[in-house]
Design a protein around this motif. Structure first.
Motif, PDB file in Angstrom:
ATOM      1  N   GLY A 125       3.462   4.209 -14.562  1.00 17.22           N
ATOM      2  CA  GLY A 125       4.156   4.438 -13.299  1.00 17.22           C
ATOM      3  C   GLY A 125       3.211   4.884 -12.202  1.00 17.22           C
ATOM      4  O   GLY A 125       3.578   5.619 -11.293  1.00 17.22           O
ATOM      5  N   GLN A 126       1.942   4.453 -12.303  1.00 20.11           N
ATOM      6  CA  GLN A 126       0.940   4.917 -11.338  1.00 20.11           C
ATOM      7  C   GLN A 126       0.275   3.760 -10.599  1.00 20.11           C
ATOM      8  O   GLN A 126      -0.887   3.864 -10.222  1.00 20.11           O
ATOM      9  N   LEU A 127       0.991   2.691 -10.395  1.00 21.32           N
ATOM     10  CA  LEU A 127       0.372   1.577  -9.673  1.00 21.32           C
ATOM     11  C   LEU A 127       0.193   1.969  -8.207  1.00 21.32           C
ATOM     12  O   LEU A 127       1.134   2.442  -7.564  1.00 21.32           O
ATOM     13  N   HIS A 128      -1.032   1.793  -7.712  1.00 16.93           N
ATOM     14  CA  HIS A 128      -1.301   2.062  -6.290  1.00 16.93           C
ATOM     15  C   HIS A 128      -0.381   1.177  -5.451  1.00 16.93           C
ATOM     16  O   HIS A 128      -0.191   0.009  -5.776  1.00 16.93           O
ATOM     17  N   HIS A 129       0.159   1.730  -4.372  1.00 17.27           N
ATOM     18  CA  HIS A 129       1.179   0.975  -3.625  1.00 17.27           C
ATOM     19  C   HIS A 129       0.578  -0.122  -2.748  1.00 17.27           C
ATOM     20  O   HIS A 129       1.300  -0.992  -2.266  1.00 17.27           O
ATOM     21  N   ALA A 130      -0.727  -0.060  -2.499  1.00 18.27           N
ATOM     22  CA  ALA A 130      -1.354  -1.103  -1.674  1.00 18.27           C
ATOM     23  C   ALA A 130      -2.616  -1.598  -2.357  1.00 18.27           C
ATOM     24  O   ALA A 130      -3.597  -0.870  -2.465  1.00 18.27           O
ATOM     25  N   LEU A 131      -2.565  -2.814  -2.854  1.00 20.01           N
ATOM     26  CA  LEU A 131      -3.714  -3.386  -3.570  1.00 20.01           C
ATOM     27  C   LEU A 131      -4.329  -4.489  -2.720  1.00 20.01           C
ATOM     28  O   LEU A 131      -3.607  -5.246  -2.052  1.00 20.01           O
ATOM     29  N   VAL A 132      -5.631  -4.580  -2.751  1.00 19.11           N
ATOM     30  CA  VAL A 132      -6.309  -5.721  -2.129  1.00 19.11           C
ATOM     31  C   VAL A 132      -6.906  -6.562  -3.249  1.00 19.11           C
ATOM     32  O   VAL A 132      -7.775  -6.085  -3.980  1.00 19.11           O
ATOM     33  N   GLY A 146      -1.586  -5.385  12.328  1.00 19.36           N
ATOM     34  CA  GLY A 146      -2.043  -4.323  11.430  1.00 19.36           C
ATOM     35  C   GLY A 146      -1.393  -2.991  11.775  1.00 19.36           C
ATOM     36  O   GLY A 146      -0.921  -2.267  10.889  1.00 19.36           O
ATOM     37  N   ASN A 147      -1.355  -2.692  13.083  1.00 19.08           N
ATOM     38  CA  ASN A 147      -0.734  -1.432  13.514  1.00 19.08           C
ATOM     39  C   ASN A 147       0.748  -1.380  13.166  1.00 19.08           C
ATOM     40  O   ASN A 147       1.280  -0.326  12.820  1.00 19.08           O
ATOM     41  N   ALA A 148       1.404  -2.561  13.272  1.00 20.31           N
ATOM     42  CA  ALA A 148       2.836  -2.605  12.965  1.00 20.31           C
ATOM     43  C   ALA A 148       3.088  -2.294  11.486  1.00 20.31           C
ATOM     44  O   ALA A 148       4.147  -1.798  11.113  1.00 20.31           O
ATOM     45  N   LEU A 149       2.106  -2.583  10.633  1.00 19.60           N
ATOM     46  CA  LEU A 149       2.267  -2.346   9.191  1.00 19.60           C
ATOM     47  C   LEU A 149       1.724  -0.991   8.755  1.00 19.60           C
ATOM     48  O   LEU A 149       2.056  -0.493   7.675  1.00 19.60           O
ATOM     49  N   LEU A 150       0.863  -0.425   9.600  1.00 22.99           N
ATOM     50  CA  LEU A 150       0.086   0.730   9.172  1.00 22.99           C
ATOM     51  C   LEU A 150       0.953   1.887   8.682  1.00 22.99           C
ATOM     52  O   LEU A 150       0.681   2.475   7.633  1.00 22.99           O
ATOM     53  N   LYS A 151       2.021   2.181   9.441  1.00 25.29           N
ATOM     54  CA  LYS A 151       2.862   3.326   9.081  1.00 25.29           C
ATOM     55  C   LYS A 151       3.486   3.118   7.699  1.00 25.29           C
ATOM     56  O   LYS A 151       3.543   4.039   6.891  1.00 25.29           O
ATOM     57  N   THR A 152       3.923   1.878   7.451  1.00 24.70           N
ATOM     58  CA  THR A 152       4.528   1.569   6.154  1.00 24.70           C
ATOM     59  C   THR A 152       3.517   1.754   5.030  1.00 24.70           C
ATOM     60  O   THR A 152       3.846   2.232   3.947  1.00 24.70           O
ATOM     61  N   ILE A 153       2.272   1.353   5.311  1.00 27.35           N
ATOM     62  CA  ILE A 153       1.243   1.463   4.276  1.00 27.35           C
ATOM     63  C   ILE A 153       0.796   2.917   4.112  1.00 27.35           C
ATOM     64  O   ILE A 153       0.511   3.363   3.003  1.00 27.35           O
ATOM     65  N   GLU A 189       2.661   5.718   4.730  1.00 25.52           N
ATOM     66  CA  GLU A 189       3.703   6.546   4.123  1.00 25.52           C
ATOM     67  C   GLU A 189       4.736   5.637   3.475  1.00 25.52           C
ATOM     68  O   GLU A 189       5.835   5.453   3.991  1.00 25.52           O
ATOM     69  N   PRO A 190       4.378   5.042   2.356  1.00 23.22           N
ATOM     70  CA  PRO A 190       5.284   4.058   1.754  1.00 23.22           C
ATOM     71  C   PRO A 190       6.497   4.729   1.128  1.00 23.22           C
ATOM     72  O   PRO A 190       6.396   5.834   0.584  1.00 23.22           O
ATOM     73  N   GLY A 223       8.826   2.379  -4.334  1.00 25.14           N
ATOM     74  CA  GLY A 223       9.171   0.998  -4.686  1.00 25.14           C
ATOM     75  C   GLY A 223       8.619  -0.046  -3.737  1.00 25.14           C
ATOM     76  O   GLY A 223       8.785  -1.238  -3.966  1.00 25.14           O
ATOM     77  N   ILE A 224       7.963   0.379  -2.640  1.00 23.01           N
ATOM     78  CA  ILE A 224       7.392  -0.597  -1.704  1.00 23.01           C
ATOM     79  C   ILE A 224       5.936  -0.853  -2.092  1.00 23.01           C
ATOM     80  O   ILE A 224       5.153   0.079  -2.246  1.00 23.01           O
ATOM     81  N   HIS A 225       5.613  -2.110  -2.288  1.00 19.76           N
ATOM     82  CA  HIS A 225       4.248  -2.472  -2.709  1.00 19.76           C
ATOM     83  C   HIS A 225       3.645  -3.502  -1.764  1.00 19.76           C
ATOM     84  O   HIS A 225       4.324  -4.442  -1.365  1.00 19.76           O
ATOM     85  N   PHE A 226       2.388  -3.297  -1.454  1.00 21.35           N
ATOM     86  CA  PHE A 226       1.650  -4.276  -0.664  1.00 21.35           C
ATOM     87  C   PHE A 226       0.580  -4.909  -1.541  1.00 21.35           C
ATOM     88  O   PHE A 226      -0.136  -4.205  -2.258  1.00 21.35           O
ATOM     89  N   VAL A 227       0.491  -6.232  -1.491  1.00 20.28           N
ATOM     90  CA  VAL A 227      -0.595  -6.930  -2.177  1.00 20.28           C
ATOM     91  C   VAL A 227      -1.292  -7.783  -1.120  1.00 20.28           C
ATOM     92  O   VAL A 227      -0.707  -8.734  -0.589  1.00 20.28           O
ATOM     93  N   LEU A 228      -2.498  -7.385  -0.776  1.00 18.08           N
ATOM     94  CA  LEU A 228      -3.236  -8.072   0.286  1.00 18.08           C
ATOM     95  C   LEU A 228      -4.302  -8.961  -0.345  1.00 18.08           C
ATOM     96  O   LEU A 228      -5.014  -8.530  -1.259  1.00 18.08           O
ATOM     97  N   LEU A 229      -4.380 -10.204   0.092  1.00 16.69           N
ATOM     98  CA  LEU A 229      -5.332 -11.139  -0.507  1.00 16.69           C
ATOM     99  C   LEU A 229      -6.462 -11.428   0.477  1.00 16.69           C
ATOM    100  O   LEU A 229      -6.213 -11.663   1.654  1.00 16.69           O
TER     101      LEU A 229
END
Ligand SMILES: [Zn+2]
Length: 387
Positions: free
Chosen positions: A37-44, A140-147, A149-150, A153-159
């Motif tokens: 249960g420790q998956l980082h919420h934002a992965l690149v 990027g700024n529009a997403l920054l707040k979400t990233i 303070e997620p 259950g919210i996950h970002f996967v950036l490629l």
């Protein structure tokens, strides 16, 4: 990732995320993090083009959403199938939708709004940003707040192929996961699955040229310019062997007939990131129609851009030539149907040939007269002074 050594409890029997081939270390590390249960919420996910970053992101999304095999993904249930087909409401794709190949601020804002109400069906909401370097300052700024303070259950996967191309504000909040090149065996298997009708000779050549990128191998195997560039390589080797008269032999000679054919079949721009899976549905902005993956070069513009097609032909020629020589250095025959070159007789000569070709490759983008530059390289390679 601060992952402890794998324990039998959380890695035993893990077959890998659905449809993901290779990248076993990355898969195991993320599966262990999920199990705890420790998956980082934002992965690149960072790696060369065509190694399966988008496929990996889909597989990971399955693991996050699958009710049958939580934390791993079964690949077979309705949830997994919808994730894999790109139509699950809890998986959104942020794709370039602007003219300059960037992700629009509207799409990023729409994503910010959607995540506030997510998840919609499952227990997680996954935003896949492809590619992450298409996120400009505004988006990027529009997403920054979400990233920053997620919500749970919210996950970002950036490629991305290039961490340096990413906004530092986003990168500093994300955990990079490196996806390296695939084994040739895996590339060959993927190519066989996706392009079963390709003859074995051509398949082998595509695997060798693709250097661990399954997407590039699939692309090469179906690329009509490949055969023409192999013929250009044959002609170039003959010209180098015969010397200046053959090199400057005029437009009607086999050399320059092969050149015209290769240039005619060339592509104006490097092709987009290959992704043989079904195209994902991009996030809806409600403001304007968003194209699915508007990365393909325009056909008409392509034909008109002769210097770009010439550069593309030279780029492919140098790739093939270097590969041909490297194969000989490894004691193999080289590319099928291409003669060995007298200039590549000794290891020192072979290395010098590769160096000369690499110099040519490095100059491709800056070439004024592409054909003349190629002729000069052929001339250099044909000189007895060439070591
Ligand atoms: Zn499933």
């Amino acid at each position: 990732m601060p992952a402890p050594a794998p324990t039998p409890a959380d890695s035993a029997g893990f077959p890998g995320f659905p449809r993901v081939r290779g990248h076993r270390d990355a898969q195991d590390a993320l599966a262990r993090a999920l199990a705890r249960g420790q998956l980082h919420h934002a992965l690149v996910l960072v790696g060369p083009r065509g190694v399966g970053k988008a496929t990996f992101a889909r597989g990971l999304a399955c693991a996050l959403l699958c009710p049958e095999r939580p934390g791993q993904g079964c690949g077979a249930c309705t949830t997994c199938q919808r994730v894999l087909a790109g139509n699950h409401p809890d998986v959104d794709w942020l794709l370039p939708d602007g003219k300059a190949g960037t992700i629009s601020v509207e799409a990023a804002r729409a994503c910010h709004v959607r995540q506030a109400h997510a998840p919609y069906e499952g227990k997680a909401y996954v935003v896949i940003v492809d590619p992450a370097d298409a996120l400009g300052e505004g988006a990027g700024n529009a997403l920054l707040k979400t990233i920053e303070e997620p919500r749970p259950g919210i996950h970002f996967v950036l490629l991305t192929t290039n961490l340096q191309g990413m906004l530092p504000t986003i990168l500093s909040r994300a955990l990079p996961i490196r996806l390296g090149r695939l084994d040739d065996t895996i590339v060959g298997e993927i190519l066989h699955t996706r392009a079963p009708d390709v003859p074995p000779d051509r398949r082998d050549m595509a695997v060798l040229l693709a250097e661990g990128s399954a997407g590039v191998a699939v692309e090469l195997a179906s690329d009509p310019s490949l055969e023409r560039c192999v013929e250009l390589l044959r002609q170039a080797l003959t010209a180098v062997q015969q010397g200046p008269r053959a090199i400057f032999s005029g437009d009607q000679s086999p050399r320059w007939t092969a050149w015209s054919a290769a240039v005619g079949a060339g592509e104006a721009e490097p092709p987009p990131e290959p992704d043989p899976e079904p195209p994902p549905t991009p996030i809806a902005t409600g403001k304007k129609k968003v194209a699915a993956k508007p990365k393909k070069p325009d056909g008409d513009a392509k034909k008109k851009d002769a210097p770009a097609a010439q550069r593309s032909a030279v780029r492919r020629l140098t790739e093939l030539w270097i590969l041909h020589v490297r194969e000989q250095i490894r004691g193999r025959a080289g590319l099928s149907g291409v003669p060995r070159s007298h200039i590549a007789a000794s290891p020192a000569q072979q290395v010098a040939t590769i160096a000369a070709l690499q110099q040519l490759e490095a100059r491709i983008e800056r070439m004024g007269n592409v054909r003349l530059t190629l002729e000069q390289t052929l001339l250099d390679l044909s000189r007895p002074a060439h070591p």
